[in-house]
Design an enzyme around this catalytic site. Structure first.
Site, PDB file in Angstrom:
ATOM      1  N   ASP A  16       0.655  -1.256  -0.133  1.00 46.26           N
ATOM      2  CA  ASP A  16      -0.184  -0.026   0.302  1.00 46.26           C
ATOM      3  C   ASP A  16       0.803   1.310   0.219  1.00 46.26           C
ATOM      4  O   ASP A  16       0.318   1.887   0.444  1.00 46.26           O
ATOM      5  CB  ASP A  16      -0.869   0.184   1.096  1.00 46.26           C
ATOM      6  CG  ASP A  16      -2.082  -2.153   1.534  1.00 46.26           C
ATOM      7  OD1 ASP A  16      -2.384  -1.830   0.090  1.00 46.26           O
ATOM      8  OD2 ASP A  16      -2.528  -1.430   2.556  1.00 46.26           O
TER       9      ASP A  16
ATOM     10  N   LYS B 272       1.653   2.166  -5.007  1.00 44.57           N
ATOM     11  CA  LYS B 272       2.313   1.192  -6.234  1.00 44.57           C
ATOM     12  C   LYS B 272       1.432   1.207  -7.500  1.00 44.57           C
ATOM     13  O   LYS B 272       2.062   1.467  -8.801  1.00 44.57           O
ATOM     14  CB  LYS B 272       2.575  -0.471  -6.349  1.00 44.57           C
ATOM     15  CG  LYS B 272       3.932  -0.947  -5.101  1.00 44.57           C
ATOM     16  CD  LYS B 272       3.550  -2.142  -4.912  1.00 44.57           C
ATOM     17  CE  LYS B 272       2.536  -2.595  -4.463  1.00 44.57           C
ATOM     18  NZ  LYS B 272       2.128  -2.072  -2.342  1.00 44.57           N
TER      19      LYS B 272
ATOM     20  N   GLY C 211      -4.166  -4.596  -3.957  1.00 45.97           N
ATOM     21  CA  GLY C 211      -5.470  -3.167  -3.813  1.00 45.97           C
ATOM     22  C   GLY C 211      -5.048  -2.398  -4.261  1.00 45.97           C
ATOM     23  O   GLY C 211      -4.140  -1.601  -3.919  1.00 45.97           O
ATOM     24  N   HIS C 212      -4.480  -1.847  -5.952  1.00 47.56           N
ATOM     25  CA  HIS C 212      -3.933  -1.002  -6.087  1.00 47.56           C
ATOM     26  C   HIS C 212      -4.952   0.147  -6.927  1.00 47.56           C
ATOM     27  O   HIS C 212      -6.107  -0.140  -7.312  1.00 47.56           O
ATOM     28  CB  HIS C 212      -2.487  -0.923  -7.414  1.00 47.56           C
ATOM     29  CG  HIS C 212      -2.130  -2.683  -7.051  1.00 47.56           C
ATOM     30  ND1 HIS C 212      -0.922  -3.126  -7.979  1.00 47.56           N
ATOM     31  CD2 HIS C 212      -1.409  -2.934  -5.525  1.00 47.56           C
ATOM     32  CE1 HIS C 212      -0.167  -3.921  -7.212  1.00 47.56           C
ATOM     33  NE2 HIS C 212      -0.219  -3.654  -5.998  1.00 47.56           N
TER      34      HIS C 212
ATOM     35  N   GLN D 166       2.089  -6.014  -3.041  1.00 46.02           N
ATOM     36  CA  GLN D 166       2.809  -6.514  -1.583  1.00 46.02           C
ATOM     37  C   GLN D 166       3.460  -5.924  -1.598  1.00 46.02           C
ATOM     38  O   GLN D 166       3.935  -4.374  -1.994  1.00 46.02           O
ATOM     39  CB  GLN D 166       3.151  -8.004  -1.736  1.00 46.02           C
ATOM     40  CG  GLN D 166       0.962  -8.633  -1.979  1.00 46.02           C
ATOM     41  CD  GLN D 166       1.297  -9.209  -2.175  1.00 46.02           C
ATOM     42  OE1 GLN D 166       1.447  -9.170  -3.261  1.00 46.02           O
ATOM     43  NE2 GLN D 166      -0.197  -8.857  -2.709  1.00 46.02           N
TER      44      GLN D 166
HETATM   45  P1  GDP Z   1      -0.752   0.047  -3.892  1.00 46.61           P
HETATM   46  O1  GDP Z   1      -1.074  -1.010  -3.375  1.00 46.61           O
HETATM   47  O2  GDP Z   1       0.388   0.146  -3.335  1.00 46.61           O
HETATM   48  O3  GDP Z   1      -0.587   0.197  -5.048  1.00 46.61           O
HETATM   49  O4  GDP Z   1      -1.325   1.518  -2.787  1.00 46.61           O
HETATM   50  P2  GDP Z   1      -3.075   1.448  -2.400  1.00 46.61           P
HETATM   51  O5  GDP Z   1      -3.641   2.048  -3.340  1.00 46.61           O
HETATM   52  O6  GDP Z   1      -3.331   0.084  -1.557  1.00 46.61           O
HETATM   53  O7  GDP Z   1      -3.106   2.227  -0.890  1.00 46.61           O
HETATM   54  C1  GDP Z   1      -2.361   3.225  -1.523  1.00 46.61           C
HETATM   55  C2  GDP Z   1      -3.482   4.968  -1.488  1.00 46.61           C
HETATM   56  O8  GDP Z   1      -2.557   5.997  -0.919  1.00 46.61           O
HETATM   57  C3  GDP Z   1      -4.224   5.477  -1.879  1.00 46.61           C
HETATM   58  O9  GDP Z   1      -6.466   5.379  -1.825  1.00 46.61           O
HETATM   59  C4  GDP Z   1      -3.884   5.899  -2.740  1.00 46.61           C
HETATM   60  O10 GDP Z   1      -5.535   6.731  -3.979  1.00 46.61           O
HETATM   61  C5  GDP Z   1      -3.761   7.168  -2.303  1.00 46.61           C
HETATM   62  N1  GDP Z   1      -2.470   7.213  -2.625  1.00 46.61           N
HETATM   63  C6  GDP Z   1      -1.536   7.523  -3.540  1.00 46.61           C
HETATM   64  N2  GDP Z   1      -0.538   8.283  -3.718  1.00 46.61           N
HETATM   65  C7  GDP Z   1      -1.393   8.967  -2.827  1.00 46.61           C
HETATM   66  C8  GDP Z   1      -0.711  10.469  -1.960  1.00 46.61           C
HETATM   67  O11 GDP Z   1       0.867  10.692  -2.671  1.00 46.61           O
HETATM   68  N3  GDP Z   1      -1.010  11.495  -1.462  1.00 46.61           N
HETATM   69  C9  GDP Z   1      -2.275  10.471  -1.163  1.00 46.61           C
HETATM   70  N4  GDP Z   1      -2.794  11.716  -0.088  1.00 46.61           N
HETATM   71  N5  GDP Z   1      -2.088   9.591  -1.256  1.00 46.61           N
HETATM   72  C10 GDP Z   1      -2.362   8.830  -1.955  1.00 46.61           C
HETATM   73  P1  IMO Z   2      -0.906  -4.159  -2.005  1.00 46.55           P
HETATM   74  O1  IMO Z   2      -0.018  -4.928  -3.731  1.00 46.55           O
HETATM   75  C1  IMO Z   2      -0.763  -4.654   2.523  1.00 46.55           C
HETATM   76  C2  IMO Z   2      -1.123  -8.669   4.380  1.00 46.55           C
HETATM   77  C3  IMO Z   2      -1.959  -8.999   4.468  1.00 46.55           C
HETATM   78  C4  IMO Z   2      -1.323 -10.347   5.243  1.00 46.55           C
HETATM   79  C5  IMO Z   2      -0.327 -10.649   4.673  1.00 46.55           C
HETATM   80  C6  IMO Z   2      -0.742 -12.503   4.692  1.00 46.55           C
HETATM   81  O2  IMO Z   2      -2.091  -3.613  -2.091  1.00 46.55           O
HETATM   82  O3  IMO Z   2       0.418  -3.423  -1.389  1.00 46.55           O
HETATM   83  P2  IMO Z   2      -1.793 -13.018   2.619  1.00 46.55           P
HETATM   84  O4  IMO Z   2      -4.175 -12.708   2.263  1.00 46.55           O
HETATM   85  O5  IMO Z   2      -0.968 -12.407   0.713  1.00 46.55           O
HETATM   86  O6  IMO Z   2      -2.020 -14.388   2.455  1.00 46.55           O
HETATM   87  O7  IMO Z   2      -1.842 -11.588   3.202  1.00 46.55           O
HETATM   88  O8  IMO Z   2       0.222  -9.432   3.891  1.00 46.55           O
HETATM   89  N1  IMO Z   2      -1.094  -7.989   2.749  1.00 46.55           N
HETATM   90  C7  IMO Z   2      -1.048  -6.488   1.898  1.00 46.55           C
HETATM   91  N2  IMO Z   2      -1.114  -5.947   2.207  1.00 46.55           N
HETATM   92  N3  IMO Z   2      -0.990  -4.413   0.752  1.00 46.55           N
HETATM   93  C8  IMO Z   2      -0.834  -5.525  -0.203  1.00 46.55           C
HETATM   94  O9  IMO Z   2      -1.332  -5.359  -1.092  1.00 46.55           O
HETATM   95  C9  IMO Z   2      -0.989  -7.054   0.517  1.00 46.55           C
HETATM   96  N4  IMO Z   2      -1.259  -8.182  -0.187  1.00 46.55           N
HETATM   97  C10 IMO Z   2      -1.720  -9.187   1.267  1.00 46.55           C
HETATM   98  O10 IMO Z   2      -2.870  -8.149   5.851  1.00 46.55           O
HETATM   99  O11 IMO Z   2      -0.802  -9.101   6.931  1.00 46.55           O
HETATM  100 MG    MG Z   3      -2.848  -1.400  -2.000  1.00 44.99          MG
END
Ligand code: GDP
Ligand code: IMO
Ligand code: MG
Length: 454
Positions: free
Chosen positions: A12, A15, A39-40, A227
């Site tokens: 998170d 990416k 969850g991207h 991840q």
């Molecule tokens: P990922 O799994 O690495 O793709 O990241 P996620 O999408 O799970 O979580 C990132 C969250 O932060 C999402 O809700 C994005 O829209 C938000 N986000 C990403 N970059 C920024 C930033 O620079 N500032 C803010 N405020 N939010 C961001």
């Molecule tokens: P993105 O790509 C954050 C965490 C879960 C748990 C551990 C193992 O959005 O960054 P799993 O279901 O993979 O066997 O769970 O890894 N986890 C993540 N945490 N971002 C993710 O993906 C994750 N995918 C798995 O919360 O601790």
């Molecule tokens: Mg994510």
């Protein structure tokens, strides 16, 4: 050339938005590991897309590949494709025939194991998507692969072997009653239909060959890691990890291209300007705590900085993209980032979320750890030792809330000075230049210093 996107922390980091950013100049975006535990998020023109399996290049109409290192749940994949089509996108997703398939019993077993562990500190807090059990079957040489879904007879044969084992595991070892998820014919009926759809839509490929020929034709490829480094099965804090390799080596083994190709390109470490964690395991610089996830929460309580954690959680919308769970919040952890930079060889960094920290008087960074009487600068190999680490902090002056859209328009020098000091500190420590800075969630809210494909 290629650009590999790697989460440098615990997932998170943002990416998806960096894939979207550099996706403008790419032709193909390939995931190399993980499944619908990811969850991207991509935010474009007021539309927010939360992508679990479809590679994040879809928003820009790029070809998406799920490489052999991925685990694919066809049900969620097709739901996601259908939903994106309803929203006006045209997903073009190719599936590696070598990728493993998540079956209904994997999800059930994921839940059962977490339940069994729930009374102890063994619980991982998985996403419940069946990721671990599917990779277990891959390593155990009893997995079902995408290629197997294309041959109904072969699929039946393979299910006849594996399903009774899974049923016995659920019923006899865990004492849980099983249903359709453990019924050979029911699973076969559903999954051979997915195979039919894959054939009709011409989705499956020999992914390594496909990607190699696209590179030969001059295409630009992004490898989209899911991840993050500290939940990598090898380099993370085992056993509180996912079951694949998000680190850059995974981009080679998980696509069928050579390490040389990955290493010839850029490897960009995605850094959140603070730190979040979903699920259990140590987090030395943790500010607050989340019931059920923070170890020893019952004894420690919420932590003295809970108000600050709550503030950052709300400002940053730090709730799981997949599960909606509140994320644990911590200060940036440099030992973690040094470990990540070494494991993946970052040639550049994208630092997100500096806007979220705006308005704080002080921003801290865990610089090193004290553990068992010594000061260390990287992450210990055992999770027990990591759990005993006490961070030494460095303090930075905070930066003000500003109009971040204006900053994004004007460029790097418009970023408040104290935030630039912070960014330059991270870059110096990791010996990698900052390629991009996220100052908000939208595509436009980015300060771009380097465009690797151009
Ligand atoms: P990922 O799994 O690495 O793709 O990241 P996620 O999408 O799970 O979580 C990132 C969250 O932060 C999402 O809700 C994005 O829209 C938000 N986000 C990403 N970059 C920024 C930033 O620079 N500032 C803010 N405020 N939010 C961001
Ligand atoms: P993105 O790509 C954050 C965490 C879960 C748990 C551990 C193992 O959005 O960054 P799993 O279901 O993979 O066997 O769970 O890894 N986890 C993540 N945490 N971002 C993710 O993906 C994750 N995918 C798995 O919360 O601790
Ligand atoms: Mg994510």
């Amino acid at each position: 050339m290629t650009v590999t996107i790697v989460g440098s922390q615990l997932g998170d980091e943002g990416k998806g938005r960096v894939v979207d950013l550099y996706g403008a100049a790419a032709d193909v975006v390939a995931r190399y590991q993980g499944g619908d535990n990811a969850g991207h998020t991509v935010v474009e023109g007021g539309n927010e897309y939360k992508l679990s399996l479809v590679p994040s290049g879809v928003v820009r109409g790029k070809i998406g590949v799920l490489g052999n290192g991925c685990v694919v749940n066809p049900e969620t994949l097709f739901d996601e494709i259908d939903t994106l089509r309803e929203r006006g996108l045209e997903p073009d997703v190719r599936l590696a025939r070598r990728a493993h398939v998540i079956l209904p019993y994997h999800r059930v077993l994921d839940g059962i194991e977490e339940d069994v562990k729930s009374d102890s500190d063994r619980k991982v807090g998985t996403t419940g998507r069946g990721i671990g059990p599917t990779y277990e079957d891959k390593a155990g040489r009893r997995g079902i692969r995408v290629g197997d879904l294309l041959d109904a007879e072969l699929l039946h044969e393979k299910l006849e072997y594996v399903v009774p084992q899974k049923r016995a595991l659920a019923e006899k070892v865990f004492g849980v009653e099983t249903g359709e998820a453990f019924d050979v014919d029911a699973v076969h009926e559903q999954y051979q239909r997915y195979g039919e759809r894959m054939k009709e839509e011409n989705m499956t490929v020999e992914a390594g060959d496909f990607l190699a020929s696209r590179l030969d034709d001059g295409d630009e490829i992004i490898f989209e890691g899911a991840q993050g480094t500290l939940i990598d099965i090898d380099h993370g804090n085992y056993p509180y990890v996912t079951s694949s390799n998000p680190t850059a080596g995974g981009a080679a083994t998980g696509t069928g291209l050579s390490p040389g190709i990955v290493g010839d390109g850029d490897v960009i470490g995605i850094v959140k300007a603070y730190l979040t964690r979903v699920g259990s395991g140590p987090l030395p610089t943790e500010l607050g705590g989340v019931v059920g996830d923070t170890p020893d929460y019952d004894e420690q309580g919420a932590g003295e900085n809970e108000d600050l954690a709550e503030y950052i959680r709300e400002e940053g919308g730090e709730y799981g993209t997949v599960t909606g769970r509140p994320r644990r919040v911590a200060w940036l952890d440099m030992p973690m980032l040094r470990h990540a930079a070494r494991a993946s060889g970052f040639t550049g960094l994208a630092v997100n979320h500096i806007d979220v920290l705006a308005g704080l008087d002080e921003v801290k960074v865990g610089y090193s750890y004290d553990v068992d009487g010594e000061e260390i600068f990287t992450v210990p190999a055992t999770t027990e030792r990591w759990g005993r680490c006490e961070p030494n902090f460095r303090s930075f002056d905070g930066w003000p809330e500003v109009d971040w859209s204006e900053v994004a328009d004007e460029g790097y020098d418009a970023i408040p000075e104290n935030a630039r000091t912070y960014l330059e500190y991270i870059s110096d420590e990791l010996d990698a230049p900052v390629y991009a800075v996220g100052v908000g969630p939208s595509r436009e809210d980015t300060v771009i210093l380097n465009r690797p494909f151009e």
